[in-house]
Design an enzyme around this catalytic site. Sequence first.
Site, PDB file in Angstrom:
ATOM      1  N   GLU A  21      35.002  42.626 -29.704  1.00 35.65           N
ATOM      2  CA  GLU A  21      35.870  41.491 -29.338  1.00 35.65           C
ATOM      3  C   GLU A  21      36.513  41.866 -28.015  1.00 35.65           C
ATOM      4  OE1 GLU A  21      36.956  39.837 -33.771  1.00 35.65           O
ATOM      5  OE2 GLU A  21      38.581  40.457 -32.478  1.00 35.65           O
TER       6      GLU A  21
ATOM      7  N   CYS B 170      43.891  37.708 -25.504  1.00 37.52           N
ATOM      8  CA  CYS B 170      42.485  37.635 -25.085  1.00 37.52           C
ATOM      9  C   CYS B 170      42.111  36.194 -24.805  1.00 37.52           C
ATOM     10  CB  CYS B 170      41.585  38.224 -26.145  1.00 37.52           C
ATOM     11  SG  CYS B 170      41.846  37.502 -27.749  1.00 37.52           S
TER      12      CYS B 170
END
Length: 693
Positions: free
Chosen positions: A465, A500
């Site tokens: 990720e 993110c």
Amino acid sequence: MKKRIGISYTKTNFQNYWNWFTSEDLKDDIELVKLSFEENNTEEIFTCDGFVLTGGIDIDPSFYNANASYANAPDGFQKDRDLFEKKIFEYSQLHQLPLLGICRGMQLVNVLQGGKLLQDLSASNNIHKKEDKDKEHEVVAETNSLLSEITRSSSGKINSAHHQAIDKNAVGKDLKISAYSKSDDKTVEALEFNDKAGKGFMLCVQWHPERLNGKEESPFSQNIKQRFLAEIRKITMEKIALINPATEEVIEYVNEDTQQTLEEKFKQLRKAQPAWASVPVKERVDCIRRFVSLIDKYKDELAKTLTSEMGKPLQQSHNELNGAKAKIQFFLDNSEKWLAEEWINKDGATKEKIVYEPLGVIANISAWNYPYLVAINVVIPALIGGNAVFYKPSEYTILTGMHIQKMMYEAGVHEHCFELAIGKGSVGATLLQLPLNGYFFTGSYKTGKFIAEKIAHKLVPCQLELGGKDPLYVMDDVEDINAIASNVLEGVIYNNGQSCCAVERVYVHEKIYDAFVKSYTEQAKKLVAGDPMDAKTEIGPLSRKEQVDFLIGQIEDAKEKGATVLCGGNKINGKGYFIEPTVLVNVNHGMKVMKEESFGPVIGIQKVKDDEEAVALMQDTEYGLTAAVYSKSFERAEKIMKQMNTGTVYWNCCDRVSGALPWSGRKHSGLGSTLSYQGIRAFVQPKAYHIRG
Ligand code: NAD
């Protein structure tokens, strides 16, 4: 940085142990730390260079498989103390740190090493049991023992205040007796390691050197203490300074793991995992349910730690904890269904089914920006799936990692099924060398790529990720520009912009561009930056010092290439890693701010003439995490969303993650999915059963 001696708290006479170490002893290079089973301050254990296990109430007999009813047994035991001190002992052994066991401390070491205790001496011999004051008698030190080397005497007078003793026929593994009482009963008075190679300094005594009469002169007190202090001073542990980014003050120095401690922890994980895997899924789910209630129970402490470690405003730390609970709920509700065996064909001569088995021991190498949210994507389904987890919190959120571990064990995760790897990137790199059964990483593209390349030859699952440069497009048909600008601003600056899936670049249709920019900038100017512990604060510090210069670099690059700063653009002077929320216009894709992940409260807003231009710019990126479109029309927005090569698309919202939907990045934003049912199955492997007969 001072060396630290952790002294285990006892309700009886704790101050004696503390005061035994005088200011002349400690000089200015050693300090004492109270390690308290009542406060359960496990985190402090990880900061110490050596330990004293103190005296006190009898050890719970279940620790040495003995009966709890015996002469002079206490009214109740303190199992929580025994378990807490077990952690201290194990930590001292893992890191080979000096340990002094006193009275009960020695007895605990013996039982933790598999030995037994005589439960009550008083019937046969009462020379040891304290009455109105300590008893005194002679001990004889074994020749060639560490004790005799330290005391430089073969015998001496000691004090005595105990009614239990080491069973000399059941001395723990690797231990040897190094002193007996001189009288006929030959009670065991000291223990040490038999073979000291590869072990830290350890001496255990049955007497009380901290309160021995004439302790300043007695070699059975003074020499022991001085040798222990000398051993503490010899320790050269690598320590990490945990810095509060708002104040730049050191919160704590924490011991870093070494290759040897990581290997040892891995062995423990490997050994513990099969029993955890054999627990029914429902019970593992119930265990995680308890973990959720512990988040609630400790929320204030957890939120404060998180804010002090990484700087997000306190309310946002609380929000993260609430968000974590909501995401975990998906796993609580759905894991049994997705992990159950599946009958594919129940009829016919050959029956067929799929059984989902755990991967084994997996690593989770994690980031600091949402330490709860990013960890739970991995560690919750991994544990529910029957795996043991080697969790490496980011070096910027180690205390939070420790809290997570503590709550896991308190919730009932089996001992050694959730180990921490404490340290910087090099510790993460060491995990890559260990034979783990899967690597689940959250962090930057650079590190993710390194990990994927390093472990490729192992042919084990690797999920990444990674970062993003997430675009957001505001179409010309939107109605409430102020509300949208407010929503976009939140997507940019929430968590100080360190998400993110934060909005990293904004494209606005030329028809509404001026109105949008005006509204956005006015609102950005009103943001309150400051102490993240203050309830009014909306913008805290960045978590990492170097990020301030990185962002200033992006802003300067944009300015040099023609951008205009409408708001912010500077560091905020004073203590802490603060930067002003910044709005840049007249930007283009020749500028770093529109291409490189910013990870801060800085945004470039670019005008576009139509949807086609917006799509081309949105797609002009190495990344593929999320993309957002704001429009009155779903049909119009959907045309754009379909063209996005990203794992997530948003219509009229942004910077959002749901436990029920897969979280995945494309291109440099990642590999594989967490969350949703894919994120349950990601931590198990299917086994196909062909059943004939
Ligand atoms: P990072 O890559 O610097 O560090 C992440 C982790 O990897 C840390 O625990 C670090 O100690 C470890 N590490 C560093 N070098 C290593 C090496 N050589 N071998 C093994 N481990 C190593 O990232 P970061 O600064 O902690 O996190 C910020 C990044 O994470 C941003 O790019 C952000 O977008 C991304 N992120 C992505 C998601 C997502 O869900 N896609 C979520 C959060 C953060």
